[in-house]
Design a protein around this motif. Structure first.
Motif, short mmCIF file in Angstrom:
data_model
loop_
_atom_site.label_atom_id
_atom_site.label_comp_id
_atom_site.label_asym_id
_atom_site.label_seq_id
_atom_site.Cartn_x
_atom_site.Cartn_y
_atom_site.Cartn_z
N ARG A 4 2.77 -16.06 -3.14
CA ARG A 4 4.22 -15.36 -3.56
C ARG A 4 5.24 -16.46 -3.63
O ARG A 4 6.20 -16.18 -4.47
CB ARG A 4 4.42 -14.38 -2.56
CG ARG A 4 4.34 -14.67 -0.92
CD ARG A 4 4.56 -13.86 -0.09
NE ARG A 4 3.36 -13.07 -0.20
CZ ARG A 4 3.16 -11.52 0.28
NH1 ARG A 4 4.34 -11.01 0.95
NH2 ARG A 4 2.09 -10.96 0.13
N VAL A 5 5.04 -17.62 -2.88
CA VAL A 5 5.96 -18.49 -2.88
C VAL A 5 5.94 -19.25 -4.34
O VAL A 5 6.90 -19.65 -4.89
CB VAL A 5 5.90 -19.58 -1.74
CG1 VAL A 5 6.73 -20.65 -1.89
CG2 VAL A 5 5.85 -19.06 -0.43
N SER A 8 7.69 -16.99 -6.74
CA SER A 8 9.02 -16.81 -6.67
C SER A 8 9.64 -18.10 -7.30
O SER A 8 10.47 -18.02 -8.01
CB SER A 8 9.48 -16.96 -5.05
OG SER A 8 8.91 -15.82 -4.45
N ILE A 11 9.48 -17.90 -11.03
CA ILE A 11 10.63 -17.18 -11.68
C ILE A 11 11.91 -17.47 -11.60
O ILE A 11 12.96 -17.57 -12.48
CB ILE A 11 10.36 -15.68 -11.00
CG1 ILE A 11 9.00 -15.03 -11.44
CG2 ILE A 11 11.32 -14.77 -11.31
CD1 ILE A 11 8.71 -13.79 -11.19
N VAL A 12 12.17 -18.21 -10.56
CA VAL A 12 13.57 -18.64 -10.43
C VAL A 12 13.85 -19.86 -11.41
O VAL A 12 14.76 -19.96 -11.85
CB VAL A 12 13.90 -19.20 -8.82
CG1 VAL A 12 15.07 -19.87 -8.68
CG2 VAL A 12 13.78 -17.88 -7.96
N LEU A 14 12.42 -20.17 -14.32
CA LEU A 14 12.72 -19.66 -15.45
C LEU A 14 14.08 -19.15 -15.63
O LEU A 14 14.91 -19.25 -16.44
CB LEU A 14 11.59 -18.50 -15.99
CG LEU A 14 10.03 -18.97 -16.15
CD1 LEU A 14 9.38 -17.72 -16.30
CD2 LEU A 14 9.93 -19.85 -17.27
#
Lengths: 208, 196
Positions: A4-5, A8, A11-12, A14
């Motif tokens: 999940r890290v 995250s 995505i941040v 991008l």
């Protein structure tokens, strides 16, 4: 590292890229080919000489005439208030503010209606609104407004009224119809053309 | 290269096929995340299971990033993308009605069909209720016509309302979503429930 890290962070990442790059605001095509064909088939773009004459006499501020012939022709003769945007120069950036707006009715005209129609198709394809074409062009304008043919005395009243209107309009706009007639310049014609709206897009339903 | 669909690089039919495949993918994710269980959906309200929030927000930010990048490459014209128009009062009232139905019934329209397709009886009852609601709404339409159409706001985008660029607004939404995911997982630990 936990999945999940990693997710995250990517995505941040991008998001940061998309926030940093300039927005793409070029819109190569606004109308699909079939939409354009639909409009052309409907002949919605045509503005009749009578409607135009009525608007010119009333000094309707919403009308913007655009002469798409070349400069020589424009200087020899043009309609009142027209501006000259030769077809070959249509895509010049300096005309963009005039062509791409939502306030006035831009009416293209040329000698016939072919060149004006070409200008209409190109600008419609660019997604501009409120664009029209003078039906039949200047030739038809001269024929109907400047030198209207007197109908036979047995013609229906509407035709006689239209003739009177054209005579009066022609002389008011400096045409050859020399005889002054005090005919009222309205015959319920010149009904406002409906502004062309983009055809409604299909409704999409979302949600879960 | 221009918008892929408009310029015929992706044909109309291929476009539909892609939508079909994406739709199946979405349905698959819904089912495999356990969305056909009504307890899972009600869990968002009680705080013991936040999977629904996580899945839908992930879907939203994935689609958002995808569209922004496609637009950046010139493959998609964002102006041609249909945006549902906003009718403020009906959005609020409809949101409350739907939210209440969510908690009471434990399904949302999509997941009720997912549940019914694997034979859940409560999902079928939910679908029955859904059709009763549809009939009441459409038959009584003249009664709520005014309310339904009130407070029309056009199709505003969050970025336009905030005066930001699309990219900045997207970054903000991503940060908010990731913040929410961590809060949601904290809530799951705070309000645990065994065996549901």
């Amino acid at each position: 590292m936990q999945a999940r890290v990693i997710l995250s962070i990517s995505i941040v990442g991008l998001g940061l890229i998309i926030a940093a790059v300039p927005q793409n605001t070029t819109h190569p095509y606004k109308l699909t080919v079939s939409q354009l064909l639909e409009e052309a088939k409907g002949r919605q773009q045509f503005f009749s000489p009578d409607e135009l004459a009525d608007k010119l006499i009333n000094k309707d501020p919403s009308v913007q005439l655009i002469d798409v012939r070349d400069q020589d022709d424009f200087e020899k003769f043009s309609l009142p208030g027209a501006i000259n945007i030769p077809l070959t120069d249509l895509l010049n950036d300096k005309w963009k503010d005039i062509l791409d707006q939502d306030v006035k009715m831009n009416i293209f005209y040329s000698n016939g209606s072919i060149e004006a129609n070409e200008a209409w198709m190109i600008t419609r394809q660019l997604g501009y609104n409120n664009l029209f074409v003078l039906e039949g062009g200047l030739n038809y304008w001269v024929e109907t407004i400047m030198n209207p043919q007197k109908p036979a005395s047995t013609a229906p009243n509407e035709e006689l009224a239209r003739y009177d209107f054209r005579q009066a309009a022609g002389s008011a706009l400096g045409g050859g119809g020399a005889i002054q007639l005090a005919a009222p310049a309205d015959q319920g014609r010149g009904a406002k053309p409906a502004l062309i709206k983009k055809p409604g897009k299909k409704k999409a339903s979302g949600g879960c | 290269m221009g918008p892929l669909v408009v310029n015929g690089i992706i044909s109309e039919n291929t476009n539909l096929l892609l939508a079909f495949i994406i739709g199946i993918g979405f349905g698959f994710v819904l089912e495999s995340s356990g969305f056909s269980s009504s307890r899972k959906l009600a869990g968002v309200f009680y705080g013991y299971d936040m999977v629904v929030l996580k899945v839908f927000f992930t879907a939203a930010i994935t689609a958002m990033l995808g569209m922004l990048f496609l637009s950046l490459f010139g493959w998609l014209d964002l102006d041609l993308v249909y945006v549902n128009p906003t009718y403020l009062s009906s959005a609020i009232i409809g949101g409350v009605v739907m939210g209440a139905g969510f908690i009471i019934g434990g399904f949302c329209p999509g997941t009720s069909f997912a549940g019914a397709s694997i034979g859940k009886i409560d999902a079928m009852v939910f679908i029955g209720g859904l059709f009763i609601g549809v009939i009441i709404f459409s038959e009584g339409y003249p009664l709520w016509d005014n309310l339904y159409m009130a407070a029309f706001k056009g199709s505003p985008k969050l970025s336009e309302s905030l005066g930001l660029s699309d990219g900045l607004a997207a970054l903000g939404i991503i940060l908010a979503a990731i913040g929410m995911f961590y809060v949601a997982e904290w809530a799951e630990k705070k309000f645990p429930r065994e065996e549901y």
